[in-house]
Design a protein around this motif. Structure first.
Motif, mmCIF file in Angstrom:
data_model
loop_
_atom_site.group_PDB
_atom_site.id
_atom_site.type_symbol
_atom_site.label_atom_id
_atom_site.label_comp_id
_atom_site.label_asym_id
_atom_site.label_seq_id
_atom_site.Cartn_x
_atom_site.Cartn_y
_atom_site.Cartn_z
ATOM 1 N N ASP A 164 -37.361 -72.813 -49.625
ATOM 2 C CA ASP A 164 -38.603 -73.482 -49.989
ATOM 3 C C ASP A 164 -39.295 -74.165 -48.815
ATOM 4 O OD1 ASP A 164 -37.830 -72.701 -52.538
ATOM 5 O OD2 ASP A 164 -37.025 -74.665 -53.073
ATOM 6 N N GLU A 165 -38.508 -74.712 -47.877
ATOM 7 C CA GLU A 165 -39.087 -75.562 -46.831
ATOM 8 C C GLU A 165 -38.667 -75.174 -45.421
ATOM 9 O OE1 GLU A 165 -38.310 -79.768 -47.736
ATOM 10 O OE2 GLU A 165 -37.396 -79.058 -49.602
ATOM 11 N N ARG A 166 -37.813 -74.154 -45.297
ATOM 12 C CA ARG A 166 -37.156 -73.882 -44.016
ATOM 13 C C ARG A 166 -36.486 -75.152 -43.490
ATOM 14 N NH1 ARG A 166 -39.908 -69.258 -40.107
ATOM 15 N NH2 ARG A 166 -38.906 -67.539 -41.215
ATOM 16 N N ARG A 167 -35.883 -75.860 -44.426
ATOM 17 C CA ARG A 167 -35.092 -77.052 -44.087
ATOM 18 C C ARG A 167 -33.631 -76.720 -44.360
ATOM 19 N NH1 ARG A 167 -33.181 -81.247 -47.052
ATOM 20 N NH2 ARG A 167 -34.401 -80.650 -48.890
ATOM 21 N N PHE A 168 -32.761 -77.058 -43.397
ATOM 22 C CA PHE A 168 -31.365 -76.643 -43.475
ATOM 23 C C PHE A 168 -30.461 -77.877 -43.501
ATOM 24 C CE2 PHE A 168 -33.851 -73.319 -41.496
ATOM 25 C CZ PHE A 168 -33.458 -72.193 -42.212
ATOM 26 N N PRO A 169 -29.944 -78.244 -44.687
ATOM 27 C CA PRO A 169 -29.140 -79.461 -44.812
ATOM 28 C C PRO A 169 -27.687 -79.261 -44.372
ATOM 29 C CG PRO A 169 -29.431 -78.457 -46.969
ATOM 30 C CD PRO A 169 -30.234 -77.630 -46.013
ATOM 31 N N THR A 170 -27.510 -78.916 -43.098
ATOM 32 C CA THR A 170 -26.182 -78.731 -42.516
ATOM 33 C C THR A 170 -25.802 -79.975 -41.722
ATOM 34 O OG1 THR A 170 -27.046 -77.807 -40.459
ATOM 35 C CG2 THR A 170 -26.680 -76.261 -42.280
ATOM 36 N N THR A 214 -22.751 -72.518 -46.806
ATOM 37 C CA THR A 214 -22.851 -73.974 -46.690
ATOM 38 C C THR A 214 -22.816 -74.394 -45.228
ATOM 39 O OG1 THR A 214 -21.835 -74.297 -48.855
ATOM 40 C CG2 THR A 214 -21.791 -76.164 -47.333
ATOM 41 N N GLU A 215 -21.952 -73.766 -44.461
ATOM 42 C CA GLU A 215 -21.843 -74.113 -43.045
ATOM 43 C C GLU A 215 -23.064 -73.667 -42.253
ATOM 44 O OE1 GLU A 215 -19.109 -73.056 -39.098
ATOM 45 O OE2 GLU A 215 -18.436 -72.451 -41.096
ATOM 46 N N THR A 216 -23.607 -72.506 -42.580
ATOM 47 C CA THR A 216 -24.651 -71.932 -41.730
ATOM 48 C C THR A 216 -26.069 -72.318 -42.131
ATOM 49 O OG1 THR A 216 -24.541 -69.909 -43.049
ATOM 50 C CG2 THR A 216 -23.244 -69.973 -41.018
ATOM 51 N N ILE A 217 -26.362 -72.342 -43.446
ATOM 52 C CA ILE A 217 -27.734 -72.693 -43.858
ATOM 53 C C ILE A 217 -27.789 -73.953 -44.716
ATOM 54 C CG2 ILE A 217 -28.469 -70.293 -43.707
ATOM 55 C CD1 ILE A 217 -28.529 -70.223 -46.792
ATOM 56 N N GLY A 218 -26.616 -74.501 -45.092
ATOM 57 C CA GLY A 218 -26.600 -75.783 -45.794
ATOM 58 C C GLY A 218 -26.602 -75.701 -47.299
#
Length: 759
Positions: free
Chosen positions: A614-620, A203-207
């Protein structure tokens, strides 16, 4: 033909030691599977049941959470999965007459193996205050007793609602809804004891606190690192995926303190060639010292950073945060310290580096060998650092793969079984049901035990599992449980937790995965989420073990009506009648479950969204994938001590013991053994075959002793030992937990050995 359960506990005083095996599965696994299944179910029931395991129109195996591909084998199960099914679909029965014949003191003196072998519980039973044995009770009275105790509490936070990973999505969603409508976030679960460290680190590193790969990614990988995991016993169907990856050209590095047969050679029982010869899996075995993984990955990251062109700078620049902090910390990494921390030699680490640099698509898989140490969270963050440096997240054939050990343990967390829920989840739940959920955090597993011990919790409700046997510090945990006013267990079979009770106790028997579930609107199905985020249906095909059983959703719904009363506007009765109504509500509360009923009706189900994959989007918090640079930690050993890890035998699933054998490790007829490197054993004066007490050492000065263990000279890493849980959970201090995740540190116990007195 099915056999009767054992009448007495088998003697375990003299386990036999045979040769260690160097391959897994094959003909012995097939023979063992069929023998065990027929003993529990008989021939006809065995065929009828096993052919439905993990099929699209069948039921999800109640064992591990390994996923299935779109194309299924006729026999889509492994040896240990078949054993789990056989134990649930057994023809053996535990009736009220059994409880009349076996007082609580007798049950408390039995082994977990004996209890589990008695069969399916057929009716709800009740232990009144002061009584010496359980007695039959009606469902109505059982729910009245639960309501009496819960409504009498001073605060809702004096109640604990525990969930085991076998629980379906529908039942888990209802249980967390009940708990929050009642007024507490005390929702400890088995994730607290296993992959909580993974969730915290990811959770901390990739979200997203879940793995980022699919089964197809494993098949496409160039390199798979399997760290702190024994798939041959704990996730046997994973071996098929590794075999396919190898056939496609992948390399495999195994990182583990013990050599494990399943990672040496896999004899696939699905093919003639597999049965006869098998496939070698591991290309490089790093026999690491217990707890040295963070040091190993930090050094590998240092070497990647120092190698020209090795860092995927385009990915790092666009998608990550904190690279310079990691690079600065890595530069100070000392070779000699890492070699001491890991027990590895320089050549082996350089071989691993060469394989990493040659790989464009790398996956790292791990399990409890990484998650149950004080420094587990920074260790897993360091694993993520390696993948980020190489751009191996959000790319086909690459990513993080924490391998969950219990069917639907991941789904239960997705459904809201969590003591620290996000505000967004609670807001959605409150909007949907018109309730006001508590916002303060609840108790996890360790804090739940502490609350029971300290008198701050008084009612314990468990949806499945074997809490007392699964948790650390056995003496403390059992004493804490006995302080409760009421303990309630929703179960299919007997286990140790039923013999360690509060002032009053209930056992509520439930349908299993293999059972047909028919409610007022007709046949029902439930859903589960596997270790890679696939959600699919599960439908039992057997007549239930007794007409007195209720499904898990029905138990929660009826309990909610009894506890919350007419003031609750939640349609609990409708939920019991038709599980589709539960899924409708889930679709409006849990992201990714939109149009739940229609999507899960498709054969094979659907995949949940995963932004990094899926998107290389990281919700961190930074909006990017985060490098981390925690100080490197590893256990230090005083003179004359070893590091002990607790682990499973091959004939074991979590706390369920199928037999007293550990076939791959060559141990038969007993579980009270401790595996020690022969050189360490000679230094300590421990001859093979002698008996010793294991004593753990912790800063509180309390003596925790596991007496009478047979010494087995075994090729463990130097300075390391291993023994089975739950027998050695008595050695794990309640307060010895991982930083951040609070997971019990069961894999790195400092122990000494004492010769028991003669006689």
């Amino acid at each position: 033909m099915a056999t009767k359960p054992p009448t007495g506990d088998p003697v375990q005083d003299a386990p036999r030691i045979d040769a260690v095996q160097h391959s897994a599965a094959g003909l012995p696994a097939v023979a063992h599977t069929l023998r065990t299944a027929q003993q529990q179910m008989g021939v006809r029931r065995t065929a009828r049941t096993l052919l439905k395991v993990n099929q699209k129109d069948g039921f999800d195996c109640p064992g591990c959470a390994w996923p299935e591909g779109d194309k299924r084998h006729t026999a889509e199960f492994c040896e240990n999965g078949a054993k789990a099914v056989a134990e649930e679909a057994t023809l053996r029965r535990v009736t009220p007459d059994f409880f009349a014949a076996h007082p609580l003191a007798d049950l408390a003196g039995r082994s977990g193996y004996w209890l589990g072998q008695q069969g399916r519980i057929t009716q709800p039973v009740y232990l009144p205050e002061g009584a010496d044995r359980y007695e039959a009770i009606t469902w109505e009275r059982a729910f009245e007793i639960i309501a009496e105790e819960l409504t009498a509490l001073t605060s809702p936070d004096e109640a604990l609602f525990y969930t085991s990973g076998r629980t379906s999505n529908e039942a888990a969603f209802l249980l967390q809804l009940l708990a929050r409508e009642y007024g507490t976030n005390n929702l400890p679960d088995c994730s607290n004891m296993c992959h909580e460290s993974s969730g915290s680190a990811l959770t901390e590193t990739i979200g997203v606190g879940k793995g980022s790969v699919s089964l197809e990614d494993l098949h496409q990988a160039d390199l798979i690192i399997v760290a702190g995991q024994n798939p041959g016993t704990n996730h046997p169907r994973m071996l098929s995926a590794l075999e396919k990856a190898k056939a496609g050209g992948a390399k495999i590095i195994s990182v583990n303190p013990l050599p494990e047969a399943g990672l040496e050679r896999f004899k696939n029982p699905q093919t003639a060639r597999g049965m006869l010869k098998g496939a070698a899996l591991t290309d490089l075995f790093l026999q690491i010292r217990i707890g040295g993984d963070q040091a190993l990955f930090r050094l590998l990251n240092k070497l990647v950073i120092e190698t020209d062109g090795a860092v995927d700078t385009a990915f790092v620049d666009e998608h990550t945060h904190g690279y310079e902090d990691l690079a600065e910390a890595a530069r100070t990494t000392d070779w000699d310290e890492v070699l001491a921390a890991t027990g590895l030699d320089r050549d082996a680490i350089e071989q691993a580096l060469a394989m990493i640099l040659a790989s464009e698509r790398t996956i790292v898989c791990w399990a409890m060998g990484l998650t149950q140490h004080k420094h587990s969270v920074p260790t897993i963050r360091e694993v993520v650092n390696l993948l980020l440096l190489r751009g191996s997240i959000g790319r086909p054939g690459a990513g993080v793969c924490p391998v969950r050990g219990h069917s639907n343990v991941q789904g239960d967390r997705t459904m809201g079984i969590f003591e620290r829920p996000s505000p967004a989840f609670l807001d959605a739940l409150d909007r949907e049901f018109g309730i006001t959920s508590p916002r303060h955090h609840g108790y996890d597993v360790v804090r739940s035990i502490q609350a029971l011990r300290d008198g701050d919790a008084k009612v314990f409700f468990a949806m499945g599992g074997n809490f007392v046997a699964a948790t650390p510090d056995t003496a403390v945990t059992e004493a804490a449980m006995r302080r409760a006013r009421l303990t309630v267990h929703v179960s299919t079979k007997l286990n140790r937790s039923h013999a360690v009770t509060g002032t009053r106790a209930l056992i509520l028997p439930t349908l299993g995965r293999t059972d047909k579930d028919v409610q007022a609107t007709g046949k029902q199905f439930v859903t589960v989420e596997d270790s890679m985020g696939m959600v699919h249906s599960s439908r039992g095909n057997l007549t239930p073990a007794s007409p007195h059983l209720l499904s898990e959703p029905a138990i929660v719904a009826r309990m909610a009506r009894a506890v919350l009363g007419p003031s609750s506007t939640t349609p609990w009765e409708d939920f019991e009648k038709d599980y589709a109504t539960i899924r409708d509500r889930i679709s409006r509360v849990v992201p990714g479950f939109e149009d739940f009923n229609n999507r899960v009706a498709r054969p094979g189900g659907f995949t949940l969204p995963h932004a990094p994959r899926d998107e290389r989007r990281f919700p961190t918090t930074t909006g990017k994938a985060n490098f981390t640079a925690a100080p490197v930690e590893y256990p230090r050993l005083p003179e004359g001590r070893l590091l002990l890890q607790t682990l499973r035998s091959h004939d074991q699933y979590n706390t369920t013991i199928y037999s007293l054998d550990d076939r791959y490790r060559g141990i038969r007829g007993g579980r009270r053994i401790v595996m020690i490197n022969p050189d360490d054993a000679r230094t300590l004066g421990l001859a093979d075959g002698t008996y010793t007490d294991i004593v753990s050492e912790w800063k509180d000065g309390t003596e925790r002793r596991a007496p009478g263990f047979r010494v087995v000279h075994y090729p463990t890493a130097r300075g390391c030992a291993a023994a089975y849980y739950p027998e050695t959970n008595v050695l794990v201090p309640l307060d010895a937990t991982a930083d951040t995740s609070n997971t019990p540190a069961s894999k790195s116990l400092v122990v000494r050995f004492e010769t028991p007195p003669a006689g």
